[in-house]
Design an enzyme around this catalytic site. Sequence first.
Site, PDB file in Angstrom:
ATOM      1  N   ASP A   6       0.420   6.926  -3.447  1.00 49.87           N
ATOM      2  CA  ASP A   6       0.510   5.660  -4.056  1.00 49.87           C
ATOM      3  C   ASP A   6       0.718   4.564  -3.186  1.00 49.87           C
ATOM      4  O   ASP A   6       1.871   4.435  -2.580  1.00 49.87           O
ATOM      5  CB  ASP A   6       1.729   5.636  -5.093  1.00 49.87           C
ATOM      6  CG  ASP A   6       1.969   4.628  -5.776  1.00 49.87           C
ATOM      7  OD1 ASP A   6       0.977   3.596  -5.496  1.00 49.87           O
ATOM      8  OD2 ASP A   6       3.057   4.389  -6.393  1.00 49.87           O
ATOM      9  N   LYS A  68      -1.939  -5.921  -0.099  1.00 44.88           N
ATOM     10  CA  LYS A  68      -2.817  -5.211  -1.020  1.00 44.88           C
ATOM     11  C   LYS A  68      -3.428  -6.261  -1.779  1.00 44.88           C
ATOM     12  O   LYS A  68      -4.533  -6.162  -2.387  1.00 44.88           O
ATOM     13  CB  LYS A  68      -1.926  -4.279  -1.844  1.00 44.88           C
ATOM     14  CG  LYS A  68      -2.799  -3.396  -3.033  1.00 44.88           C
ATOM     15  CD  LYS A  68      -1.953  -2.499  -3.727  1.00 44.88           C
ATOM     16  CE  LYS A  68      -2.530  -1.791  -4.784  1.00 44.88           C
ATOM     17  NZ  LYS A  68      -1.736  -0.951  -5.617  1.00 44.88           N
ATOM     18  N   GLU A 145      -4.533   3.847 -10.847  1.00 44.24           N
ATOM     19  CA  GLU A 145      -2.923   4.148 -10.936  1.00 44.24           C
ATOM     20  C   GLU A 145      -2.756   4.554 -12.379  1.00 44.24           C
ATOM     21  O   GLU A 145      -2.002   5.740 -12.584  1.00 44.24           O
ATOM     22  CB  GLU A 145      -2.588   2.868 -10.586  1.00 44.24           C
ATOM     23  CG  GLU A 145      -2.545   3.052  -8.964  1.00 44.24           C
ATOM     24  CD  GLU A 145      -1.955   1.512  -8.629  1.00 44.24           C
ATOM     25  OE1 GLU A 145      -1.730   0.767  -9.236  1.00 44.24           O
ATOM     26  OE2 GLU A 145      -2.074   1.172  -7.259  1.00 44.24           O
ATOM     27  N   ASP A 168       0.822  -0.181 -17.206  1.00 48.52           N
ATOM     28  CA  ASP A 168       1.310  -0.024 -15.933  1.00 48.52           C
ATOM     29  C   ASP A 168       1.109  -1.385 -15.083  1.00 48.52           C
ATOM     30  O   ASP A 168       0.284  -2.117 -14.837  1.00 48.52           O
ATOM     31  CB  ASP A 168       0.122   0.710 -14.819  1.00 48.52           C
ATOM     32  CG  ASP A 168       0.421   0.945 -13.424  1.00 48.52           C
ATOM     33  OD1 ASP A 168       1.656   0.235 -12.873  1.00 48.52           O
ATOM     34  OD2 ASP A 168      -0.439   1.173 -12.652  1.00 48.52           O
TER      35      ASP A 168
END
Lengths: 567, 359
Positions: A6, A68, A145, A168
Amino acid sequence: MIIGIDLGTTNSAVAVWRDGEPVLVPNSLGDLLTPSAVSLADDGRLLVGMAARERQSTHPDQTATTFKRFMGTPQRMRLGKKDYSPEELSSMVLRSLKADAEAWLGEPVTGAVITVPAYFNDRQRKATRRAGELAGLKIERLVNEPTAAALAYGIHTLGEEKPFLVFDLGGGTFDVSLVEIFDGVIEVRASAGDNRLGGEDFNAVLIKLAREKLDPPRLGDDNPAAFAEVLRAAAERTRRALSEADSAPFSIVWRDTAFDFTVTADDFELRCSDLLTRLREPVLRSLRDGRTQAEGLSEIVMVGGATRMPMVRRAVTRMFGRFPNFGLHPDHAIALGAAIQAGLKARNADLDEIRLTDVCPFTLGVDTVDRGVDSRLQRRVFSPIIERNTVVPASRVKTFSTAQDGQSFVEFNVYQGESHDLAENIKLGSIRVAVPPKPAGHVSLDCRFSYDASGLLEVDVTVNETGVTKQLVIVDEDDGAASTDLEARRKALEALKVHPREEAANAAALARANRCYASLLAERREYVGMLISRFQAVLDQQEPRAIETARKELEGQIDQIEGERYL
Amino acid sequence: MSRRPPFWDQLDLEPTEDARTIKLAYTRRLKAMDVDVDPAGFIALRAARDNALAYAAMRQSRIAAAPAEIQPEPPAAPAEAVNAAPDASAPPRAVDPTPPPPEPDPDQEQERLFNDELARLHKQLFAKAGDASAADLIRLTETILASPALDRVDRAAHAEQWMAATAINAIPRSDPILPTLISHYRWRAQPSAWRQPPAIKAVLARQAQCEFVGELMLTRHPWRQAYLELNAPPKVWWKQLNGVHNRSVRLLMSTIMANHPGLLRELNQETVAAWVKRVNRRPLMDRFWTWAAKYLPGGPRVWDVKPALRLPLWSLLLLIAFPIFRVWWLLRPGFSLRLRILAFSWTVIWVAAWVALHG
């Protein structure tokens, strides 16, 4: 061994499928999460993880975090004297995770499944894949994800037949997926999201608040970059405290002066109302696309660190009229799901009765000419071929015809996006085929899009009159140069000296103590300074036993001063 | 049985109407294959499943519906498409007199208040006399949109559909509340424009049209006169339209037809019909070339000239043909001799001058 990773905005984690269940792999500090941070130490070696994150406010120009968010963009981040692209920085994190996994497993890692936010676009996915390759990992699959979280949740609830929703909200991205389980097949029905919404945005609200409240308004103007990092670290701390209490102090030390004020949870929530409204749109869209009503859902599964915030929990409760499910560990679920996917990929016998189908969360298509009424007004518009939330792998074909008399070639530009207007979509590539000159509309072309499970798009164009077929594989926006280049870049990154794994814990403790020193004043600062020099002296003796005891002691002391370390 | 669709064989199943059986057959086949190795097989299997499910849903709805009125559906259409938003392209008509309560949840006071407000808005919009002013309507809409009852996503989704359908059916009474609705629901900002339900599309089109007309009515707008002309009865002279603002009417007409087709209905129909005919007429030379390609000897290969070459070819033709024509015209018999001499010498002078200048 295939590992599941992850790769998060703030924290990353790695897990493996072992003995019939997914297991998280601890890093060299013994933590299950590794902060996604890279820092250049004073001796020119690279620090990754906790030590790097602790240096963020003390050495802002040598530390990179939240890269990211810039994946797939030309933005570069400066570490010391050199610029790095976000994918290179991510590859450093991945390399460190790989080393952790290899050390823990005692066997080499052959491949990895990496998670990406469902709403990552094609470029961002390609960048993530390249980051993995730069780290020397064979990327078996990129998994969304929320899909990974759904796997982690669904593996325990295989009997349930009602769909559930995965909500999420991570450090930098927000995804919603509607998932249905039928007879062991975990099927994602719809995904939606916002790839620019996450915990960092809530921090930004706190930072804005701080800038208004801090007394000299032009505070920090002499070194804005460092000041921003100090504020960000303080905002993160305050936000975490606000998850537990009704009010929390926001305190920073700048140029040896302490500034602080108190933020109340209500005030914070009021200022975040815009962000909370943005949570609704993807939820509505995923329900609409999945043709489901919120009432028909069995659960709302919350994952991602930012779902710990009470205001997010309240907002979700209001949206659905019931309490969401917090059964999954918000930080671990995605890595565990990735490990399950890795197990599936390795065709593990435990997972024989389980299958996963995912969707392509965005629309793919080409541009066409929209003819005006008197054949004068012409503009190029988006014409979708693979609609969003189509089950992948998928293959769709659409027929087009020429727009002008005597046209000698047709050029298809491949776009991804949801807008009718081309400018708002993302261009992925273009393909040009020759056609026999004929009057407008007399030549027809078949354009076929094939999208595979890892997100690789293939475009075939066939001219029906001549039978000529031309193929375009969209591997990379910046042409074939990248693949030859990749090897060289990998070599260059490998040549960088990385801080040894065994010393990571010491580096992290020292970095933390230094940050603490900078954020304290008067006698407490003196005390921390004394602790640092004492620990430094032990480090110089190079006796592993003594160093370990001294580190434990140092960490204990600092825990007492500023509270528990958080991930 | 002889012509049964191929998807049953792909699923290894006898034709059935039970969605569960179809899904089970699909999962059984899915577990037997490796999607990574055989993506084409998966795509085929998935298509077979979708088709079979659509078939089952169609059969189910046929059984449920009265046997006389069956809407044949394409087999690949998703079954749930029946629940789509009401068709809003139709002209204004009264919707069902009572607004459908978004959620039957009677034990909530909030819910009841919300429904009351919806009913009030509905009454105001469809009232014969229309006793509410524009400001009142806007205020009422804003109260509804700010209602805490809309925190629930189900209700919010339903209310959004209801609002769009109501607004589009209440045109032109609902014109003042359109901007409020659009900015609140961010219909315009939503990128998925082509997938929006028809009611929302219609609302957006209506609002765009209102804004367009508002702009046209500004005193200094270049198309203002053209717009007024289109609103008045046609000015006809010698069976031809005689617009003073010829060019701007043409442009305005094309813009309206391309962007606001709904506006055409509100203009003077006679004028519009005349202009539509004129706007749609192809240029004269275009028609000539088409005719030439069809009827003149040589066939399309000779006469189907590229549009880019047409103008130069045409001017070349004129350059050659005109002097010949002119000489014939001057020297033809039956023309007064004196004039012939005069014209001839005039031509000679011109040619001499041209040669002197250029040669």
